[in-house]
Design a protein around this motif. Structure first.
Motif, PDB file in Angstrom:
ATOM      1  N   ILE A 582     135.479  26.585   1.773  1.00  0.00           N
ATOM      2  CA  ILE A 582     134.153  27.034   1.337  1.00  0.00           C
ATOM      3  C   ILE A 582     134.302  28.424   0.743  1.00  0.00           C
ATOM      4  O   ILE A 582     134.920  29.305   1.345  1.00  0.00           O
ATOM      5  N   SER A 583     133.752  28.633  -0.434  1.00  0.00           N
ATOM      6  CA  SER A 583     133.862  29.942  -1.092  1.00  0.00           C
ATOM      7  C   SER A 583     132.615  30.195  -1.929  1.00  0.00           C
ATOM      8  O   SER A 583     131.842  29.273  -2.229  1.00  0.00           O
ATOM      9  N   LYS A 584     132.429  31.457  -2.274  1.00  0.00           N
ATOM     10  CA  LYS A 584     131.318  31.829  -3.142  1.00  0.00           C
ATOM     11  C   LYS A 584     131.798  32.966  -4.032  1.00  0.00           C
ATOM     12  O   LYS A 584     132.464  33.896  -3.576  1.00  0.00           O
ATOM     13  N   SER A 585     131.445  32.875  -5.322  1.00  0.00           N
ATOM     14  CA  SER A 585     131.921  33.846  -6.305  1.00  0.00           C
ATOM     15  C   SER A 585     130.762  34.627  -6.906  1.00  0.00           C
ATOM     16  O   SER A 585     129.595  34.237  -6.807  1.00  0.00           O
ATOM     17  N   GLY A 586     131.100  35.725  -7.525  1.00  0.00           N
ATOM     18  CA  GLY A 586     130.106  36.557  -8.191  1.00  0.00           C
ATOM     19  C   GLY A 586     130.796  37.662  -8.963  1.00  0.00           C
ATOM     20  O   GLY A 586     132.028  37.668  -9.113  1.00  0.00           O
ATOM     21  N   SER A 587     130.023  38.611  -9.452  1.00  0.00           N
ATOM     22  CA  SER A 587     130.595  39.732 -10.193  1.00  0.00           C
ATOM     23  C   SER A 587     129.722  40.967  -9.982  1.00  0.00           C
ATOM     24  O   SER A 587     128.529  40.865  -9.707  1.00  0.00           O
ATOM     25  N   PHE A 588     130.346  42.115 -10.091  1.00  0.00           N
ATOM     26  CA  PHE A 588     129.619  43.378 -10.001  1.00  0.00           C
ATOM     27  C   PHE A 588     130.342  44.415 -10.843  1.00  0.00           C
ATOM     28  O   PHE A 588     131.471  44.204 -11.290  1.00  0.00           O
ATOM     29  N   GLN A 589     129.692  45.526 -11.045  1.00  0.00           N
ATOM     30  CA  GLN A 589     130.257  46.595 -11.854  1.00  0.00           C
ATOM     31  C   GLN A 589     130.124  47.912 -11.095  1.00  0.00           C
ATOM     32  O   GLN A 589     129.100  48.190 -10.477  1.00  0.00           O
ATOM     33  N   ILE A 590     131.193  48.701 -11.117  1.00  0.00           N
ATOM     34  CA  ILE A 590     131.184  50.039 -10.531  1.00  0.00           C
ATOM     35  C   ILE A 590     131.159  51.042 -11.673  1.00  0.00           C
ATOM     36  O   ILE A 590     132.047  51.047 -12.530  1.00  0.00           O
ATOM     37  N   LEU A 591     130.110  51.874 -11.711  1.00  0.00           N
ATOM     38  CA  LEU A 591     129.960  52.843 -12.791  1.00  0.00           C
ATOM     39  C   LEU A 591     130.746  54.102 -12.472  1.00  0.00           C
ATOM     40  O   LEU A 591     130.747  54.579 -11.334  1.00  0.00           O
ATOM     41  N   GLU A 592     131.396  54.625 -13.472  1.00  0.00           N
ATOM     42  CA  GLU A 592     132.190  55.843 -13.287  1.00  0.00           C
ATOM     43  C   GLU A 592     131.270  57.054 -13.221  1.00  0.00           C
ATOM     44  O   GLU A 592     130.506  57.320 -14.148  1.00  0.00           O
ATOM     45  N   TYR A 593     131.331  57.774 -12.121  1.00  0.00           N
ATOM     46  CA  TYR A 593     130.569  59.016 -11.999  1.00  0.00           C
ATOM     47  C   TYR A 593     130.998  59.718 -10.723  1.00  0.00           C
ATOM     48  O   TYR A 593     130.894  59.156  -9.630  1.00  0.00           O
ATOM     49  N   ASN A 594     131.480  60.930 -10.860  1.00  0.00           N
ATOM     50  CA  ASN A 594     131.868  61.739  -9.710  1.00  0.00           C
ATOM     51  C   ASN A 594     131.004  62.986  -9.697  1.00  0.00           C
ATOM     52  O   ASN A 594     131.239  63.934 -10.447  1.00  0.00           O
ATOM     53  N   ILE A 595     129.988  62.961  -8.845  1.00  0.00           N
ATOM     54  CA  ILE A 595     129.032  64.064  -8.811  1.00  0.00           C
ATOM     55  C   ILE A 595     129.676  65.362  -8.344  1.00  0.00           C
ATOM     56  O   ILE A 595     129.233  66.456  -8.686  1.00  0.00           O
ATOM     57  N   GLU A 596     130.756  65.257  -7.565  1.00  0.00           N
ATOM     58  CA  GLU A 596     131.415  66.458  -7.050  1.00  0.00           C
ATOM     59  C   GLU A 596     132.160  67.224  -8.139  1.00  0.00           C
ATOM     60  O   GLU A 596     132.536  68.375  -7.941  1.00  0.00           O
ATOM     61  N   GLN A 597     132.377  66.584  -9.292  1.00  0.00           N
ATOM     62  CA  GLN A 597     133.076  67.253 -10.383  1.00  0.00           C
ATOM     63  C   GLN A 597     132.127  67.799 -11.443  1.00  0.00           C
ATOM     64  O   GLN A 597     132.545  68.144 -12.547  1.00  0.00           O
ATOM     65  N   GLN A 598     130.842  67.886 -11.091  1.00  0.00           N
ATOM     66  CA  GLN A 598     129.856  68.381 -12.043  1.00  0.00           C
ATOM     67  C   GLN A 598     129.711  69.900 -11.999  1.00  0.00           C
ATOM     68  O   GLN A 598     128.984  70.475 -12.797  1.00  0.00           O
ATOM     69  N   PHE A 599     130.405  70.554 -11.044  1.00  0.00           N
ATOM     70  CA  PHE A 599     130.185  71.984 -10.831  1.00  0.00           C
ATOM     71  C   PHE A 599     131.368  72.803 -11.345  1.00  0.00           C
ATOM     72  O   PHE A 599     132.525  72.413 -11.192  1.00  0.00           O
ATOM     73  N   LEU A 600     131.033  73.975 -11.907  1.00  0.00           N
ATOM     74  CA  LEU A 600     132.057  74.904 -12.375  1.00  0.00           C
ATOM     75  C   LEU A 600     132.272  76.061 -11.416  1.00  0.00           C
ATOM     76  O   LEU A 600     133.352  76.634 -11.347  1.00  0.00           O
ATOM     77  N   ASN A 601     131.217  76.424 -10.677  1.00  0.00           N
ATOM     78  CA  ASN A 601     131.265  77.611  -9.833  1.00  0.00           C
ATOM     79  C   ASN A 601     130.732  77.294  -8.446  1.00  0.00           C
ATOM     80  O   ASN A 601     130.068  76.280  -8.229  1.00  0.00           O
ATOM     81  N   ALA A 602     131.032  78.198  -7.535  1.00  0.00           N
ATOM     82  CA  ALA A 602     130.408  78.131  -6.219  1.00  0.00           C
ATOM     83  C   ALA A 602     128.957  78.583  -6.332  1.00  0.00           C
ATOM     84  O   ALA A 602     128.608  79.385  -7.197  1.00  0.00           O
ATOM     85  N   ASN A 603     128.122  78.056  -5.445  1.00  0.00           N
ATOM     86  CA  ASN A 603     126.716  78.450  -5.426  1.00  0.00           C
ATOM     87  C   ASN A 603     126.590  79.701  -4.554  1.00  0.00           C
ATOM     88  O   ASN A 603     126.142  79.645  -3.405  1.00  0.00           O
ATOM     89  N   VAL A 604     126.985  80.839  -5.119  1.00  0.00           N
ATOM     90  CA  VAL A 604     127.067  82.097  -4.366  1.00  0.00           C
ATOM     91  C   VAL A 604     125.688  82.537  -3.886  1.00  0.00           C
ATOM     92  O   VAL A 604     125.521  82.985  -2.751  1.00  0.00           O
ATOM     93  N   THR A 605     124.688  82.400  -4.741  1.00  0.00           N
ATOM     94  CA  THR A 605     123.346  82.891  -4.412  1.00  0.00           C
ATOM     95  C   THR A 605     122.805  82.242  -3.147  1.00  0.00           C
ATOM     96  O   THR A 605     122.325  82.920  -2.230  1.00  0.00           O
TER      97      THR A 605
END
Length: 677
Positions: A582-605
Motif C-alpha cells: 500500500i502506498s500513496k504519492s504526491g508532490s510538494f515544493q520547498i521555496l528557497e529563502y533564508n531569513i537569517e541571511q537578510q541582515f548586514l549588521n547587528a541590531n545595536v540600538t
C-alpha cells in the motif's frame, strides 16, 4: 519552646524522680548503691516516656550559601555564521566556561536559542529562525525568584516573535548583551516584505504587494522583476534616495494553470552592494479551479458563528456564509457543506432537504437547542432531554483514526456549555473528543464523526467554541493550530472520497524558513490505527533526480518525518507501508529563502535599549575581557548566606527512644541478675 512546655518538662522531671525514689529508696530500709542505680534507671525510663508524651518542639537552624546564577544565552541561528562571528562566539563560550573566578562566583547555566530555547552549550548555528522574545519569556519563569544576570550573546536580529525590548523588562534580571557584528552602514537594496495569498483561482488575477527599502545616501536606480522560470511576468523601474528610501509596489499576476506556480521576486542589485541575498524572495501560489462553499445556518447571533467563519476561511479555498433557515432553501445548491447551529423547529425543511439529498452536515448542539426536535429529525442518535445545563471540558481520544488530529492541549481549553445528559447512538461512531467534568474523564462523546449510507456527519455537543479559539491563541500566540483542526474537520465533511488505509497529510509548498513536516496514518483491514507498521517515504528531486528514503517515526496517533534539511526545489514523494503493498504519492515544493541571511549588521540600538531598561550593560564581542571583569566586580551579584529554620518535634529524635529501651533493658537485666525478679 513555649513557657507552658517548659513547665510540663519540669513537672515530668519531678514526677519521674518522685516515682523512682518512692520505688527504690523510700521503701528500702537498707539503701545500697544498687538501689541508687535502679532508681536512676527508673528515673530515666519514666522521664523519657513522659517527654515523649509531652512531645516538645525544638527549632533547628541550618546555614547555607547561595551563589547567583549567570545565565549564558547564545544565539544558535545561522545569522551568526553569516555575519562571520562563529569563531568569536565559540571562543567567548569557552572562556566563560573555563574561567575559575566566574565559576566560583556564579552557577553557570548555558542556553542556546533560535527556533526554540534549549539548555545546552553545544552550538551548531543552524537554526533558521531567531526568537529572542521567547527566550526572555522562558527566563522570566525559570529565574523568577533568584539573582540571575543574563549574558545575551546575539546579533539582535529577531525573525519572529514580539518586540523583545518590551519582553526584556518582564525578566526582572539585569541583561548584558554581547553584540555580534559591526555597526558600519553599507549601501543596500532590500526586498523587505512580500505579501501574497496562498491560493488563487483559475483564470483570475491575484494581487501581490512588495515592499522595497534602500539604505544609503546617494540617488540610485534599479529594477524590480518577477520571474516564473525563465519568463519575466512583471517588471517596474524604481529609484531611491536618502529621504525617499522605501517603496510599496502593488500589482497583479494571472493564474492560468492549475497547481503550484513558483515565482521569484527580485530587486536588481546596484554596484558594490555587499549583501545581495536580501534582494530576492521566492514565493508560490496554488491555483485552484473551485471553491468550497460552507453554509452556517443559525436562528440567532452567537460568537461561535464568527469563530467558525474565521477558522474555516483561514483556508482561502473555502468561503462561509452565515444565513438564517429561511434563506438557506433558496440557495442550497450553492453549498457543499451545511453547519446547523443549535437547530429548532424552524430547521425542519432543512433537515428534510438534507435527508432527501443524503448530504453531509455538521450539527452543533447547545443550551438553545430544541432537543425534542433533534430527536424527532434524526434516527442516528437520541439525546436525553433535561432542563439542566452542564460545563464540559474536552479530552482528546488518541485512538481516533478517521483523519489526523493534533493535540491542541484541549484540556487547557475552557469548558463548553450544553444540556445535561448523554447521547445514545444507533450506529458506530468515531469519537474525537470525550466529555470531562472537572477532573473526571467520562466516556461520553463531546465531538464525534460517523459515516452512514454514504453520508458523513459530525456532532458537537456544546457551545462557546469561540473561547477555544481564543485560548489556542493565548497558548501558542497564533490561531493556526485551532484553525487547522477545524479545517481538517470541514475537509473531511465536505468530501465523500472513499476512506483509505493510508492517509498522508502535507502542504503543496513550504516556505524555506519553515519546518517541512509530512504526517501519515496507516490502518489495518478493520480500519484500526496500526502502530506496528513501518512507513517509509521516498523523496525525489525533480531537477537533480536525486532520491532519498527516510523512515516515518510514530508520534502519538500518527507517523511523522521532518524533511527540513532538504534543499529548496520541487519534489515527488511516495509513502509506502513496508509490510503491505500500500502506498500513496504526491508532490510538494520547498521555496528557497533564508531569513537569517537578510541582515548586514547587528541590531545595536535594540540591544543597547535592552541593557538600559534592565540595568545591565552592552558589550561588543571584542570587549569580552571587560565584560568578565565587570561581572566579577559587580556587587549586586554577591554570594548570600541564608538560614533555614525547621521546627522538629521531640518524637522525631530516635535517640530518646533508644535511651528509653536501653534503660528498661538494663534495669530488667540487673534485677534478674540480682534475683529481684
Amino acid at each position: 519552646m513555649t513557657t507552658q512546655t517548659i513547665f510540663y518538662i519540669i513537672l515530668a522531671g519531678i514526677i519521674a524522680l518522685s516515682l523512682a525514689l518512692f520505688q527504690y529508696s523510700l521503701k528500702k530500709k537498707n539503701r545500697t548503691s544498687k538501689s541508687v542505680l535502679f532508681a536512676f534507671l527508673r528515673f530515666i525510663s519514666i522521664f523519657s516516656l513522659l517527654l515523649l508524651l509531652i512531645n516538645p518542639k525544638f527549632e533547628k537552624i541550618s546555614y547555607y550559601t547561595e551563589k547567583p546564577n549567570l545565565v549564558v544565552a547564545v544565539d544558535n541561528s545561522s545569522s551568526v555564521t553569516h555575519l562571520n562571528q562563529k569563531e568569536n562566539v565559540l571562543q567567548l563560550v569557552a572562556s566563560i566556561k573555563n574561567n575559575k573566578e566566574l565559576s566560583e562566583k556564579f552557577n553557570l547555566d548555558f542556553f542556546t536559542f533560535g527556533n526554540y530555547i534549549e539548555t545546552s552549550d553545544s552550538l551548531t548555528f543552524l537554526d533558521k529562525q531567531t526568537n529572542i522574545d521567547k527566550a526572555f519569556s522562558d527566563f522570566s519563569q525559570i529565574y523568577k525568584n533568584t539573582t540571575s544576570p543574563i549574558l545575551l550573546v546575539t546579533d539582535g536580529n529577531q525573525t519572529y516573535g514580539s518586540d523583545y525590548v518590551f519582553s526584556a523588562e518582564k525578566v526582572k534580571q539585569p541583561i548584558f548583551p554581547v553584540i555580534l557584528g559591526d555597526t558600519i552602514t553599507y549601501t543596500d537594496l532590500k526586498l523587505q516584505q512580500l505579501n501574497v495569498n496562498k491560493y488563487a483561482f483559475l483564470k483570475n488575477k491575484f494581487p501581490v504587494e512588495a515592499i522595497v527599502t534602500y539604505n544609503g545616501n546617494n540617488i540610485v536606480k534599479s529594477r524590480f522583476v518577477v520571474t516564473s522560470g525563465n519568463v519575466t511576468v512583471y517588471s517596474e523601474n524604481v529609484s531611491f534616495s536618502a529621504t525617499n528610501n522605501s517603496k510599496i509596489l502593488n500589482f497583479t499576476l494571472p493564474a492560468n494553470r492549475v497547481g503550484v506556480q513558483a515565482y521569484k521576486a527580485q530587486i536588481l542589485p546596484i554596484e558594490s552592494e555587499k549583501n545581495t541575498i536580501n534582494n530576492y524572495k521566492n514565493f508560490a501560489v496554488e491555483v485552484i479551479d473551485q471553491k468550497t462553499n460552507v453554509a452556517i445556518i443559525s436562528d440567532f447571533m452567537h460568537p461561535d458563528l464568527g469563530a467558525f467563519k474565521k477558522s474555516i476561511e483561514s483556508n482561502e479555498q473555502r468561503e462561509v456564509s452565515i444565513i438564517t433557515p429561511n434563506k438557506y432553501l433558496s440557495q442550497k445548491d450553492n453549498f457543499q457543506l451545511v453547519i446547523l447551529y443549535q437547530p429548532n423547529n424552524r430547521f425542519k425543511p432543512i433537515f428534510e432537504s438534507l435527508k432527501k439529498s443524503n448530504a453531509n452536515k455538521f450539527l452543533i448542539l447547545g443550551t438553545k437547542t430544541d432537543y425534542a426536535f433533534v430527536n424527532k429529525m434524526t434516527s442516528d442518535f437520541k439525546l436525553d432531554i433535561t432542563n439542566q445545563t452542564e460545563d464540559y471540558q474536552a479530552s482528546l481520544n488518541t485512538n481516533y483514526n478517521t483523519f489526523i488530529v493534533d493535540d491542541l492541549d484541549f484540556e487547557s481549553f475552557p469548558p463548553l456549555k450544553s444540556s445535561f445528559g448523554n447521547a445514545t447512538f444507533s450506529i458506530p461512531v468515531e469519537t474525537i473528543l470525550n466529555k470531562k467534568v472537572g477532573s473526571v474523564e467520562t466516556q461520553n462523546p463531546l465531538l464525534v464523526t460517523f459515516e452512514t449510507s454514504s453520508r458523513r456527519e459530525a456532532v458537537l455537543f456544546g457551545e462557546n467554541i469561540w473561547k477555544w479559539r481564543a485560548q489556542s491563541y493565548l497558548n501558542t500566540k497564533s490561531f493556526n493550530n485551532f484553525d487547522n483542526f477545524i479545517g481538517k474537520l470541514v475537509q473531511y465533511l465536505a468530501s465523500n472520497t472513499r476512506r483509505s488505509r493510508l492517509n498522508v497529510d502535507y502542504e503543496s509548498f513550504y516556505q524555506g524558513n519553515t519546518n517541512v513536516i509530512v504526517k501519515a496514518q496507516f490502518f489495518n483491514k478493520n480500519y484500526e490505527f496500526d502502530v506496528k507498521e513501518t512507513l517509509k517515504i521516498t523523496v525525489k528531486n525533480k531537477t537533480t533526480l536525486e532520491t532519498n528514503t527516510f523512515p516515518l517515526i510514530l508520534k502519538g496517533n500518527n507517523y511523522q518525518v521532518d524533511l527540513s534539511n532538504l534543499p529548496a526545489g520541487g519534489y515527488d514523494f511516495t509513502v509506502k507501508a513496508t509490510n503491505e503493498n500500500i502506498s500513496k504519492s504526491g508532490s510538494f515544493q520547498i521555496l528557497e529563502y533564508n531569513i537569517e541571511q537578510q541582515f548586514l549588521n547587528a541590531n545595536v540600538t535594540k540591544l543597547q535599549q535592552v541593557a538600559t531598561y534592565t540595568n545591565g550593560s552592552s558589550y561588543f564581542i571584542a570587549n569580552t575581557n571587560t565584560l568578565i571583569n565587570d561581572l566579577l566586580k559587580d556587587e549586586r551579584f554577591a554570594t548570600i548566606q541564608k538560614s533555614s529554620k525547621n521546627v522538629v518535634p521531640l518524637i522525631d529524635f530516635k535517640y530518646l527512644l533508644v535511651l528509653l529501651i536501653l534503660s528498661l533493658a538494663i534495669e530488667w537485666f540487673l534485677r534478674k541478675y540480682n534475683g529481684l525478679i
